[in-house]
Design a protein around this motif. Sequence first.
Motif, PDB file in Angstrom:
ATOM      1  N   GLN A 106       0.815  -1.192  -0.077  1.00 37.20           N
ATOM      2  CA  GLN A 106       0.126  -0.111   0.018  1.00 37.20           C
ATOM      3  C   GLN A 106       0.888   1.039  -0.192  1.00 37.20           C
ATOM      4  O   GLN A 106       0.481   2.434  -0.490  1.00 37.20           O
ATOM      5  CB  GLN A 106      -1.066   0.004   1.154  1.00 37.20           C
ATOM      6  N   SER A 107       2.307   1.147   0.545  1.00 34.08           N
ATOM      7  CA  SER A 107       2.862   2.329   0.474  1.00 34.08           C
ATOM      8  C   SER A 107       4.142   1.891   0.091  1.00 34.08           C
ATOM      9  O   SER A 107       4.885   0.992   0.312  1.00 34.08           O
ATOM     10  CB  SER A 107       2.986   2.984   1.949  1.00 34.08           C
ATOM     11  N   PRO A 108       5.132   2.591  -0.723  1.00 38.92           N
ATOM     12  CA  PRO A 108       6.283   2.445  -1.005  1.00 38.92           C
ATOM     13  C   PRO A 108       7.452   2.529  -0.063  1.00 38.92           C
ATOM     14  O   PRO A 108       8.332   3.487  -0.096  1.00 38.92           O
ATOM     15  CB  PRO A 108       6.715   3.401  -2.160  1.00 38.92           C
ATOM     16  N   LEU A 109       7.524   1.502   0.907  1.00 36.13           N
ATOM     17  CA  LEU A 109       8.349   1.584   2.000  1.00 36.13           C
ATOM     18  C   LEU A 109       9.629   0.652   1.642  1.00 36.13           C
ATOM     19  O   LEU A 109      10.577   0.609   2.740  1.00 36.13           O
ATOM     20  CB  LEU A 109       7.544   0.995   3.383  1.00 36.13           C
ATOM     21  N   GLY A 110       9.866   0.008   0.710  1.00 36.25           N
ATOM     22  CA  GLY A 110      11.033  -0.405   0.456  1.00 36.25           C
ATOM     23  C   GLY A 110      10.692  -1.922  -0.102  1.00 36.25           C
ATOM     24  O   GLY A 110       9.800  -2.499  -0.023  1.00 36.25           O
ATOM     25  N   LEU A 111      11.850  -2.503  -0.572  1.00 39.57           N
ATOM     26  CA  LEU A 111      11.749  -3.740  -1.128  1.00 39.57           C
ATOM     27  C   LEU A 111      11.612  -5.131   0.050  1.00 39.57           C
ATOM     28  O   LEU A 111      10.579  -5.986  -0.223  1.00 39.57           O
ATOM     29  CB  LEU A 111      13.222  -4.456  -1.830  1.00 39.57           C
ATOM     30  N   GLY A 112      12.130  -4.843   1.142  1.00 39.61           N
ATOM     31  CA  GLY A 112      11.957  -5.564   2.343  1.00 39.61           C
ATOM     32  C   GLY A 112      10.428  -5.585   2.781  1.00 39.61           C
ATOM     33  O   GLY A 112       9.813  -6.525   2.973  1.00 39.61           O
ATOM     34  N   HIS A 113       9.785  -4.281   2.674  1.00 43.82           N
ATOM     35  CA  HIS A 113       8.324  -4.274   3.132  1.00 43.82           C
ATOM     36  C   HIS A 113       7.531  -4.833   2.052  1.00 43.82           C
ATOM     37  O   HIS A 113       6.478  -5.527   2.282  1.00 43.82           O
ATOM     38  CB  HIS A 113       8.139  -2.904   3.163  1.00 43.82           C
ATOM     39  N   ALA A 114       7.897  -4.991   0.742  1.00 39.66           N
ATOM     40  CA  ALA A 114       7.116  -5.584  -0.333  1.00 39.66           C
ATOM     41  C   ALA A 114       7.160  -6.984  -0.145  1.00 39.66           C
ATOM     42  O   ALA A 114       5.976  -7.680  -0.118  1.00 39.66           O
ATOM     43  CB  ALA A 114       7.944  -5.179  -1.944  1.00 39.66           C
ATOM     44  N   VAL A 115       8.401  -7.448   0.144  1.00 38.35           N
ATOM     45  CA  VAL A 115       8.427  -9.020   0.405  1.00 38.35           C
ATOM     46  C   VAL A 115       7.487  -9.554   1.570  1.00 38.35           C
ATOM     47  O   VAL A 115       6.767 -10.214   1.506  1.00 38.35           O
ATOM     48  CB  VAL A 115       9.814  -9.405   0.764  1.00 38.35           C
ATOM     49  N   TRP A 116       7.644  -8.552   2.733  1.00 35.95           N
ATOM     50  CA  TRP A 116       6.859  -8.854   3.790  1.00 35.95           C
ATOM     51  C   TRP A 116       5.406  -8.701   3.500  1.00 35.95           C
ATOM     52  O   TRP A 116       4.548  -9.551   4.106  1.00 35.95           O
ATOM     53  CB  TRP A 116       7.225  -7.826   4.771  1.00 35.95           C
ATOM     54  N   CYS A 117       4.851  -8.001   2.456  1.00 37.09           N
ATOM     55  CA  CYS A 117       3.443  -7.824   2.232  1.00 37.09           C
ATOM     56  C   CYS A 117       3.002  -9.255   1.660  1.00 37.09           C
ATOM     57  O   CYS A 117       1.738  -9.538   1.614  1.00 37.09           O
ATOM     58  CB  CYS A 117       2.919  -7.010   1.409  1.00 37.09           C
ATOM     59  N   ALA A 118       3.779  -9.999   1.240  1.00 33.24           N
ATOM     60  CA  ALA A 118       3.345 -11.532   0.939  1.00 33.24           C
ATOM     61  C   ALA A 118       3.526 -12.659   1.694  1.00 33.24           C
ATOM     62  O   ALA A 118       3.285 -13.833   1.325  1.00 33.24           O
ATOM     63  CB  ALA A 118       4.341 -11.936  -0.415  1.00 33.24           C
ATOM     64  N   ARG A 119       3.688 -12.398   2.746  1.00 33.15           N
ATOM     65  CA  ARG A 119       3.784 -13.135   4.067  1.00 33.15           C
ATOM     66  C   ARG A 119       2.841 -14.342   4.073  1.00 33.15           C
ATOM     67  O   ARG A 119       2.903 -15.411   4.232  1.00 33.15           O
ATOM     68  CB  ARG A 119       4.435 -12.775   5.344  1.00 33.15           C
ATOM     69  N   GLU A 120       1.509 -13.816   4.122  1.00 34.01           N
ATOM     70  CA  GLU A 120       0.376 -14.886   4.249  1.00 34.01           C
ATOM     71  C   GLU A 120       0.205 -15.622   3.047  1.00 34.01           C
ATOM     72  O   GLU A 120      -0.204 -16.757   3.208  1.00 34.01           O
ATOM     73  CB  GLU A 120      -0.826 -13.816   4.388  1.00 34.01           C
ATOM     74  N   LEU A 121       0.653 -15.269   1.940  1.00 32.91           N
ATOM     75  CA  LEU A 121       0.577 -16.003   0.751  1.00 32.91           C
ATOM     76  C   LEU A 121       1.638 -16.966   0.789  1.00 32.91           C
ATOM     77  O   LEU A 121       1.474 -18.230   0.109  1.00 32.91           O
ATOM     78  CB  LEU A 121       0.388 -15.161  -0.633  1.00 32.91           C
ATOM     79  N   VAL A 122       2.898 -16.555   1.148  1.00 34.16           N
ATOM     80  CA  VAL A 122       3.801 -17.707   1.108  1.00 34.16           C
ATOM     81  C   VAL A 122       3.553 -18.825   1.981  1.00 34.16           C
ATOM     82  O   VAL A 122       3.711 -19.961   2.083  1.00 34.16           O
ATOM     83  CB  VAL A 122       5.097 -16.904   1.313  1.00 34.16           C
ATOM     84  N   GLY A 123       3.364 -18.071   3.686  1.00 32.34           N
ATOM     85  CA  GLY A 123       3.249 -19.274   4.731  1.00 32.34           C
ATOM     86  C   GLY A 123       4.555 -19.685   5.016  1.00 32.34           C
ATOM     87  O   GLY A 123       5.528 -18.975   4.834  1.00 32.34           O
ATOM     88  N   ASN A 124       4.387 -20.927   5.728  1.00 33.87           N
ATOM     89  CA  ASN A 124       5.649 -21.217   6.458  1.00 33.87           C
ATOM     90  C   ASN A 124       6.505 -22.115   5.415  1.00 33.87           C
ATOM     91  O   ASN A 124       6.851 -23.366   5.851  1.00 33.87           O
ATOM     92  CB  ASN A 124       5.161 -21.953   7.685  1.00 33.87           C
TER      93      ASN A 124
END
Length: 293
Positions: A106-124
């Motif tokens: 939702q906000s351009p906070l950096g590459l690390g943040h973009a990856v974190w946004c996918a955490r639920e879709l990736v799972g464990n």
Amino acid sequence: MKPIRKAIFPVAGLGTRFLPATKAMPKEMLPVVDRPLIQHVVDEAREAGIEHFIFVTGRNKGVIEDHFDRQFELELTLKERRKHSDLKLLASDLPGPGTTSFTRQQSPLGLGHAVWCARELVGNEPFALVLPDVLVQHSPGCLAQMIEAYRATKQNANVIAVEEVPADRIHQYGVVGVGKTKGNTFAITQMVEKPKREDAPSNLIITGRYILQPEIFDLLGTQEGGAGGEIQITDAMIRLAKTQPFYGVKFEGRSFDCGSKVGFLAANVAYALARDDIAPAFRKEIEELLGKK
Ligand code: G1P
């Protein structure tokens, strides 16, 4: 050792370096010859055995979702005109039903943040991270080479593609330190994001392909801003490296930084020259432009 089934493609960037081309169109849709950048990297991931493609998008990126869907009117027209090879191409490029997911940064906070946004879709589970700005021209592709190296580690390791760059470009990238080496793979001893030339641990830069363990997500969730004030994936990897192994892979192939104009144009030339249907005529044009004829 868990297999790598999913890949994240961060595609939320504004693409300001390509304005005005990217005013209304995502930079990931810019074509290298006749395939959008994003299609090239999805091709590479499919070839490496990736089964699920996760796109972290942003505003004005809807056309990427359309690109990976069917286009019924177009298919119908092609059918009527008996354009069978075009139809076949569209069908073979299309990821299977249910194998793509889209979420938004939702906000351009950096590459690390973009990856974190996918955490639920990736799972464990471990996953690949593929930056569409970087194309690597080689068969087998860069990600396939990395997955082979990952398997060879026989552990739930993190693996990063690296390559040498001239000293005057080091400050533009993440840079790694080199430890024990076996073949094209080495233990990473150090990582630093966009160091000054004199502080860089080597001339080996992170090339935009990663295999990461899911523990990175919790670290990204608490990661503070780093270089450029952005939440950097490299900074979270430095913390993860305290408890998990990280390996660098010196991949085979020529990389193109398509986030820069020169890199993007060079990629177009290289990919066109690699195409049997285009190369002969294109080579002539290039030679003429360069005054070789
Ligand atoms: C990102 C990474 C950097 C890496 C680079 C590769 O930087 O943070 O470590 O070397 O991609 O292209 P960016 O290009 O987003 O500034």
